[in-house]
Structure formats: C-alpha cells, structure tokens
Write a protein that holds these residues in place. Sequence first.
Motif, PDB file in Angstrom:
ATOM      1  N   ARG A 165       0.811  -1.221   0.000  1.00 51.00           N
ATOM      2  CA  ARG A 165       0.000   0.000   0.000  1.00 51.00           C
ATOM      3  C   ARG A 165       0.848   1.276   0.000  1.00 51.00           C
ATOM      4  O   ARG A 165       0.313   2.377   0.014  1.00 51.00           O
ATOM      5  CB  ARG A 165      -0.920   0.008   1.221  1.00 51.00           C
ATOM      6  CG  ARG A 165      -1.879  -1.170   1.310  1.00 51.00           C
ATOM      7  CD  ARG A 165      -2.498  -1.250   2.691  1.00 51.00           C
ATOM      8  NE  ARG A 165      -1.460  -1.450   3.704  1.00 51.00           N
ATOM      9  CZ  ARG A 165      -1.657  -1.272   5.007  1.00 51.00           C
ATOM     10  NH1 ARG A 165      -2.831  -0.869   5.446  1.00 51.00           N
ATOM     11  NH2 ARG A 165      -0.671  -1.495   5.850  1.00 51.00           N
ATOM     12  N   GLY A 166       2.178   1.113   0.010  1.00 54.02           N
ATOM     13  CA  GLY A 166       3.039   2.290   0.057  1.00 54.02           C
ATOM     14  C   GLY A 166       3.254   2.805   1.462  1.00 54.02           C
ATOM     15  O   GLY A 166       3.685   3.939   1.646  1.00 54.02           O
ATOM     16  N   ILE A 167       2.997   1.949   2.471  1.00 50.62           N
ATOM     17  CA  ILE A 167       3.236   2.330   3.858  1.00 50.62           C
ATOM     18  C   ILE A 167       4.659   1.919   4.244  1.00 50.62           C
ATOM     19  O   ILE A 167       5.090   0.804   3.957  1.00 50.62           O
ATOM     20  CB  ILE A 167       2.222   1.641   4.808  1.00 50.62           C
ATOM     21  CG1 ILE A 167       0.789   1.949   4.370  1.00 50.62           C
ATOM     22  CG2 ILE A 167       2.459   2.088   6.247  1.00 50.62           C
ATOM     23  CD1 ILE A 167       0.401   3.396   4.431  1.00 50.62           C
ATOM     24  N   VAL A 168       5.403   2.800   4.889  1.00 42.93           N
ATOM     25  CA  VAL A 168       6.777   2.490   5.297  1.00 42.93           C
ATOM     26  C   VAL A 168       6.736   1.444   6.411  1.00 42.93           C
ATOM     27  O   VAL A 168       6.149   1.671   7.476  1.00 42.93           O
ATOM     28  CB  VAL A 168       7.517   3.744   5.798  1.00 42.93           C
ATOM     29  CG1 VAL A 168       8.936   3.385   6.218  1.00 42.93           C
ATOM     30  CG2 VAL A 168       7.546   4.809   4.705  1.00 42.93           C
ATOM     31  N   SER A 169       7.358   0.269   6.161  1.00 42.80           N
ATOM     32  CA  SER A 169       7.381  -0.789   7.169  1.00 42.80           C
ATOM     33  C   SER A 169       8.752  -0.942   7.821  1.00 42.80           C
ATOM     34  O   SER A 169       8.863  -1.538   8.890  1.00 42.80           O
ATOM     35  CB  SER A 169       6.977  -2.127   6.535  1.00 42.80           C
ATOM     36  OG  SER A 169       7.837  -2.458   5.455  1.00 42.80           O
ATOM     37  N   GLU A 170       9.795  -0.408   7.213  1.00 43.84           N
ATOM     38  CA  GLU A 170      11.141  -0.484   7.805  1.00 43.84           C
ATOM     39  C   GLU A 170      11.986   0.633   7.217  1.00 43.84           C
ATOM     40  O   GLU A 170      11.852   0.988   6.033  1.00 43.84           O
ATOM     41  CB  GLU A 170      11.782  -1.845   7.520  1.00 43.84           C
ATOM     42  CG  GLU A 170      13.177  -2.042   8.132  1.00 43.84           C
ATOM     43  CD  GLU A 170      13.181  -1.920   9.647  1.00 43.84           C
ATOM     44  OE1 GLU A 170      13.238  -2.944  10.324  1.00 43.84           O
ATOM     45  OE2 GLU A 170      13.140  -0.783  10.149  1.00 43.84           O
ATOM     46  N   ILE A 171      12.870   1.219   8.031  1.00 42.74           N
ATOM     47  CA  ILE A 171      13.803   2.238   7.545  1.00 42.74           C
ATOM     48  C   ILE A 171      14.949   2.323   8.536  1.00 42.74           C
ATOM     49  O   ILE A 171      14.769   2.135   9.743  1.00 42.74           O
ATOM     50  CB  ILE A 171      13.100   3.606   7.380  1.00 42.74           C
ATOM     51  CG1 ILE A 171      13.961   4.541   6.511  1.00 42.74           C
ATOM     52  CG2 ILE A 171      12.769   4.241   8.717  1.00 42.74           C
ATOM     53  CD1 ILE A 171      13.184   5.678   5.906  1.00 42.74           C
ATOM     54  N   ILE A 175      18.168   7.735   8.494  1.00 40.53           N
ATOM     55  CA  ILE A 175      17.234   8.688   7.889  1.00 40.53           C
ATOM     56  C   ILE A 175      17.183   9.985   8.682  1.00 40.53           C
ATOM     57  O   ILE A 175      16.951  11.057   8.119  1.00 40.53           O
ATOM     58  CB  ILE A 175      15.817   8.053   7.798  1.00 40.53           C
ATOM     59  CG1 ILE A 175      14.878   8.960   7.010  1.00 40.53           C
ATOM     60  CG2 ILE A 175      15.262   7.781   9.188  1.00 40.53           C
ATOM     61  CD1 ILE A 175      15.262   9.170   5.579  1.00 40.53           C
ATOM     62  N   GLU A 176      17.425   9.915  10.005  1.00 41.46           N
ATOM     63  CA  GLU A 176      17.337  11.120  10.831  1.00 41.46           C
ATOM     64  C   GLU A 176      18.401  12.145  10.440  1.00 41.46           C
ATOM     65  O   GLU A 176      18.151  13.347  10.455  1.00 41.46           O
ATOM     66  CB  GLU A 176      17.466  10.754  12.307  1.00 41.46           C
ATOM     67  CG  GLU A 176      17.278  11.948  13.244  1.00 41.46           C
ATOM     68  CD  GLU A 176      17.243  11.544  14.705  1.00 41.46           C
ATOM     69  OE1 GLU A 176      17.277  10.332  14.982  1.00 41.46           O
ATOM     70  OE2 GLU A 176      17.210  12.444  15.562  1.00 41.46           O
ATOM     71  N   ARG A 183      13.184   7.609  13.150  1.00 42.96           N
ATOM     72  CA  ARG A 183      12.717   6.368  12.533  1.00 42.96           C
ATOM     73  C   ARG A 183      11.272   6.068  12.917  1.00 42.96           C
ATOM     74  O   ARG A 183      10.454   5.674  12.088  1.00 42.96           O
ATOM     75  CB  ARG A 183      13.642   5.228  12.967  1.00 42.96           C
ATOM     76  CG  ARG A 183      13.338   3.883  12.361  1.00 42.96           C
ATOM     77  CD  ARG A 183      14.489   2.916  12.641  1.00 42.96           C
ATOM     78  NE  ARG A 183      14.170   1.569  12.210  1.00 42.96           N
ATOM     79  CZ  ARG A 183      13.642   0.650  13.000  1.00 42.96           C
ATOM     80  NH1 ARG A 183      13.396   0.942  14.273  1.00 42.96           N
ATOM     81  NH2 ARG A 183      13.373  -0.561  12.542  1.00 42.96           N
ATOM     82  N   SER A 184      10.935   6.298  14.193  1.00 42.95           N
ATOM     83  CA  SER A 184       9.598   5.998  14.691  1.00 42.95           C
ATOM     84  C   SER A 184       8.539   6.912  14.091  1.00 42.95           C
ATOM     85  O   SER A 184       7.357   6.587  14.091  1.00 42.95           O
ATOM     86  CB  SER A 184       9.565   6.118  16.224  1.00 42.95           C
ATOM     87  OG  SER A 184       9.944   7.423  16.630  1.00 42.95           O
ATOM     88  N   GLU A 185       8.956   8.090  13.578  1.00 42.02           N
ATOM     89  CA  GLU A 185       8.009   9.029  12.990  1.00 42.02           C
ATOM     90  C   GLU A 185       7.669   8.684  11.546  1.00 42.02           C
ATOM     91  O   GLU A 185       6.757   9.275  10.967  1.00 42.02           O
ATOM     92  CB  GLU A 185       8.582  10.446  13.047  1.00 42.02           C
ATOM     93  CG  GLU A 185       8.751  10.987  14.469  1.00 42.02           C
ATOM     94  CD  GLU A 185       9.452  12.330  14.490  1.00 42.02           C
ATOM     95  OE1 GLU A 185      10.268  12.584  13.574  1.00 42.02           O
ATOM     96  OE2 GLU A 185       9.194  13.134  15.398  1.00 42.02           O
ATOM     97  N   ILE A 186       8.414   7.737  10.957  1.00 44.23           N
ATOM     98  CA  ILE A 186       8.235   7.393   9.548  1.00 44.23           C
ATOM     99  C   ILE A 186       7.544   6.043   9.376  1.00 44.23           C
ATOM    100  O   ILE A 186       6.679   5.882   8.515  1.00 44.23           O
ATOM    101  CB  ILE A 186       9.596   7.402   8.823  1.00 44.23           C
ATOM    102  CG1 ILE A 186      10.153   8.839   8.783  1.00 44.23           C
ATOM    103  CG2 ILE A 186       9.471   6.852   7.419  1.00 44.23           C
ATOM    104  CD1 ILE A 186      11.475   8.959   8.081  1.00 44.23           C
ATOM    105  N   ILE A 187       7.936   5.051  10.201  1.00 51.98           N
ATOM    106  CA  ILE A 187       7.360   3.714  10.067  1.00 51.98           C
ATOM    107  C   ILE A 187       5.856   3.772  10.318  1.00 51.98           C
ATOM    108  O   ILE A 187       5.390   4.346  11.288  1.00 51.98           O
ATOM    109  CB  ILE A 187       8.042   2.726  11.028  1.00 51.98           C
ATOM    110  CG1 ILE A 187       9.515   2.517  10.621  1.00 51.98           C
ATOM    111  CG2 ILE A 187       7.313   1.388  11.062  1.00 51.98           C
ATOM    112  CD1 ILE A 187      10.288   1.603  11.521  1.00 51.98           C
ATOM    113  N   GLY A 188       5.099   3.174   9.390  1.00 54.27           N
ATOM    114  CA  GLY A 188       3.648   3.159   9.499  1.00 54.27           C
ATOM    115  C   GLY A 188       2.973   4.316   8.780  1.00 54.27           C
ATOM    116  O   GLY A 188       1.747   4.403   8.765  1.00 54.27           O
ATOM    117  N   ILE A 189       3.767   5.199   8.173  1.00 54.49           N
ATOM    118  CA  ILE A 189       3.232   6.386   7.494  1.00 54.49           C
ATOM    119  C   ILE A 189       3.327   6.184   5.970  1.00 54.49           C
ATOM    120  O   ILE A 189       4.305   5.617   5.482  1.00 54.49           O
ATOM    121  CB  ILE A 189       4.018   7.648   7.903  1.00 54.49           C
ATOM    122  CG1 ILE A 189       4.005   7.809   9.424  1.00 54.49           C
ATOM    123  CG2 ILE A 189       3.446   8.892   7.231  1.00 54.49           C
ATOM    124  CD1 ILE A 189       2.626   7.971  10.030  1.00 54.49           C
TER     125      ILE A 189
END
Length: 627
Positions: A165-171, A175-176, A183-189
Amino acid sequence: MDKQFPSDQNVFQDSSHLLKLLMKHVPYSIYFKDHKSRFIKINKECANKFGIDDPLEAIGKTDFDFFDIEHAQKAFDDEQKVMKTGQPIINLLESEGHNSDQGKHWATTSKFPFYDNKGNIIGTFGITGDVTDQIEAEEALRNSEKKYRAIFNNIQDVFYRTDSRGIVSEISPSIEKYSGYKRSEIIGIPVTNFYYHLEDRENLVRELQKTGKVTDYEVRLKTSGGELVYTSITSHIVKDKSGKFIGVEGIMRDISERKIAEKKLIESDETLSKLSEQVPGTIYQFQQYPDGSSRFPFASKGIEENYEVTPEEVKNDASKAISRSHSDDLNRLMESINHSFRTLSDWELEYRVDLPKKGVRWLLGNARPKKQDDGSVVWHGYITDVTDRKEKENALNKTMDIVSDQNKRLLNFAHIVSHNLRNHASNISMILSILEEEEEEEVKEEFFNHLSTASDRLNETIDDLNKIVDQQTVEKNIQEIDFKDYLSKIKEILTTEIITKKVAIKQSIPDNFTINYNSAYLESILLNLISNAIKYRHPDRDPVINISLTVLNRKPILTVSDNGLGIDLEEHGNKLFGMYNTFHNNEDSKGIGLYITKNQIESMGGSIDVESTKGVGTTFIVNFFNR
C-alpha cells in the motif's frame, strides 16, 4: 559544412565550477599553501582530517599545527624542494601522525608547484588520500552476519521497505541525519507524505512497474522542516513465493551536496588539469550538437581507466567511448543525455560499460549542462567507477534476504509451538476436569486411558518439535507419513472435545496413503481445521465433520467440511486468513489459527481455499502441492 568548435577559452569558461566540484566531491584532501607552507585554501575533506569544522580555520596555519613534528618537518622540506626545483612529487607514501588522538595514518600524497599569472612559483598545492580509511572500510564490509544489525543501524545510506500500500514498514536510523525525522516518525506512514513533488513518486512507480527495479533513480524528498533534499534511490519490487506483489525495498542516499557542488564554478584552468590527472575517475566536458553528434572537448586522463580510450581519441568524436556502453544500458544512457539536452536539467546516471580489458564495470556520471550559441549543449561533470560499491550493495542485500528468511522461519516455529501445544494442554486440562468431578470408577478408568493417550501424543509432538530445532529449519523436517494413521492420532488428541461436544467425524481416506510432508505442519493444519469445526459448531445441531482425501494429477487434495455456523464470505472473505481476525463471538478465538495454517501450507508449496454459507457450514480445500 565543418562545425565551429568553441575556443579553449569558451570550453573552460566554467572551469571554476569544475574545481569547486572537485574540491567538494572527491573523497581526498586537497590543499593550497603559500611559499612559507602556510595553508591558504583546503577542502572539507582536508578539514575533517585535521579535526576542524570549517576549512577557513586552517588558513594561515601549517602542518606543525596538525601533525607531529617529524611528519610536519618532512612535509615542509618536500614543499621547499618542489618550489625550488619546480618538479612535482607524485604519489608519495607517508605516515601521518596527528596531534589529536587519531593516531598514525598511512596516506599517498602528490605535491605540485603553484604559479601566479606571471609564471612565478608562489607556493604549492597537493592531494592526499588516506589509505588507512580505505582498508578499514573494506574490512568492515566483510563482517559476518552477526554484525549486520550494527551495519543497518549505522549505515550512511538509508535502507527502506514499504508494503503493497506504500506504507513504510522499515527504515534505517540514518534517515534522521538526512531528513530530521526519527525512525519511529516514519514507520507506518504513507511514503507519499515525504515527497517534495508527488510527480517524482508517480514516475518512480511507473519505472518499477516496467522492469521491477530502478538503479540510482533521483527523487526529491522533504525534511521534517519542509526543506528540499535530493536523493538517489536503488530499489526493487518484492514478491512473495507465490509471485504476489508485497512491497518495495531499496537503498537511498542523500546527493544534495553533490547537486550543490555541481552548480559551483571552478577557479583555475591550469590547476584543474594537473589535479584531475591525480584524481580517480574522469573530470570532463561533453558536447552534443542538435544533429546528435558529440565529442569530449576536455577529458582528464581518468577516461582511460573508465572507458579504455585516450582523451585525444574522443576529443572530436565521442562515439568510441559511447560504444563501450553495455548493450542493456545504451538506450537508457542516450535517453538520459537527450532528456538533459532538451530540458537543460542536471544529468546523473549509473550505468554499465563493457571494456575490452576490464570487462563489465559500473560507472556513475553526473554533470551540469549549459546551452551554447550554436545550439549545442556542453556538460561539465565527473564520472567514477562504482563497481565495488555495487558489489557491496548486492552482498548487503543478500545478507538482508538471509536474515529476513531466518526471521520468518523463527516466527513460524514460534506459532507452531504455541498453537500445537495449546491443543494438547486444553485436551489434558479438560480430561483432568472430568476426572476430578467423576465418581464412577468405570468412567474414570476410560478417561485415565484418554489421559494416557493425550500424554503420548504430547510427547510425540514435543519430539517432532525437537527434531525441527536440531535441523535448524522447519521446512527441512520432511518425512513419509501414513495419512489415515496420522489422522487417527489427531482425533485422539481431540478425544475429549469429540466426546463432550458429541462430534461425528466421517472420513474417506484411501488405505496406506502416504504423503511426504513436515509432520509438525501436518499436525498443526489438521488440528486447526478440525478444532475450528468443533469450536464453531451450530448451537441447534450436533456437529458433523466430513474429512476426505482425493488425488488429482498425482497431487493430494484434502477436504474438511462441517455443518457449523458458517462464515459470510462477502463480508469477511478478504480477511479470513489474516492475523488476529475473528468472525464469531467465541471467547476462545485468537484469530491466528487460519493465518498459521495458510502460512504453513504455502511455505510447503501448496494452497488453501474456502467455501462457506452462513448458518449452513464451511468447507476448506487444501492442495498440499501446487508446484
């Protein structure tokens, strides 16, 4: 009519851009000194080596301010000799002792006389490469799988994964550094939230749909503060074992500095030419005319390494270098050049060449175009060999695949342990409860026999699980199983449930039919399907379960049907096999049994389908082997 080539002055009118690009882009220390060996200009790489934040802090200082006296004196003597004789020192191997706690480092240095506009020697300039860092980097990339997590957490590039679906599942945490997002602000978004221009996302998706992967694809992202960041993405589509698209994963790196560096002008034609000869890769000017013909007005000697041609061979005709392009990448290369020609957008591409001596190599090129009065376009840029980096990326991707596969196996094993043993524990607990309340000795004796059988089946299950642990992988524990005999054991495990719930089990299984399968999986599959039929029985009638086994095209097909509550497939069909999904008000339901069953069947190369009518019953059809 002959083409009118630009004069040398026009060809190098943007040479200051190339020098600044070189100062910022090349991973080597570059410096300039006056006649007293005092620094008058250094690049950022050199400042980092000295342990200072701003290159301007070095102005007016000497090597004695940064190195031990032995190294500083040797450097001073060498530079005085260069200024006295006018002869450069090329590729001098030396040991550098820093005044800081960095210890000794090995480096190669080239030093040249520095002239003013009148031809007088006024100082020196040079380029230094730290060999120690290179060795340490190579050793770090050969670390074992045990160090993979440390690499993931500290990698400078950004590893990412999105679902279908284009949801970030890992990074990766890196990235910070580039975006300001944790990292926690991106996963799931949704990944679309981070694109500066959504058209970049749409173009990337189209490219992935065409070939399944992209290499060094440029997109524009935004930081947590809304600022523009240029990134280069190498990614590919991820599919499950059945070929179903489940997401995208890849590596992203920040190329903003390089993009900025490409836009700066360069300072000195003569200095550029001499420095470029000592730099790995190719500093070049590429010119293309409206009719499609092209040439390299200027190319450093590095073109001999990158293309195995001399600068003179391509000065008036670039075709000999272009013909070295790999056949699979030639069209993509020409399309990117023509696009930059039409739009005057910065050019950047990672592509392969097939060289007569070195064979296939990966090159990374980037340049800034400028329109000329005659309608041609001249690009000022840099090409470097990135074959080693590509091989390291491939090795890292393989390591990640291995770790992902191992995690799936461990998760599957954990589900088997918890779910299979729970059936045994429930059966034993129910028998003990009956024994505690029963007073008739004859009935007690019968249920003691059931308890003994349940204990034997529990030991068999534990033994099977121990074999899996010994073999370190669930899928490898394959053995020949008599299906009818195995089904009898499963019914023994559920004896108490069958008796207390008045279950009638009808079966049609060929005699002596065997199947090569994982015993723990088969136990889990049968337990789930039969126990579910009992659990979701209809309150107005005794449960009847029909179990049949047929063979189609030499492949076994299991059918388990019941007359229970049934399932509304129009409402719940798309999430029937999802994790933690339940469809009835049964307090014992965990919503994981069918998820595990489907996972186990598919991991062995099979499939499971369902037919159901609410209030009538449900039928599960298991194809043990589709492959």
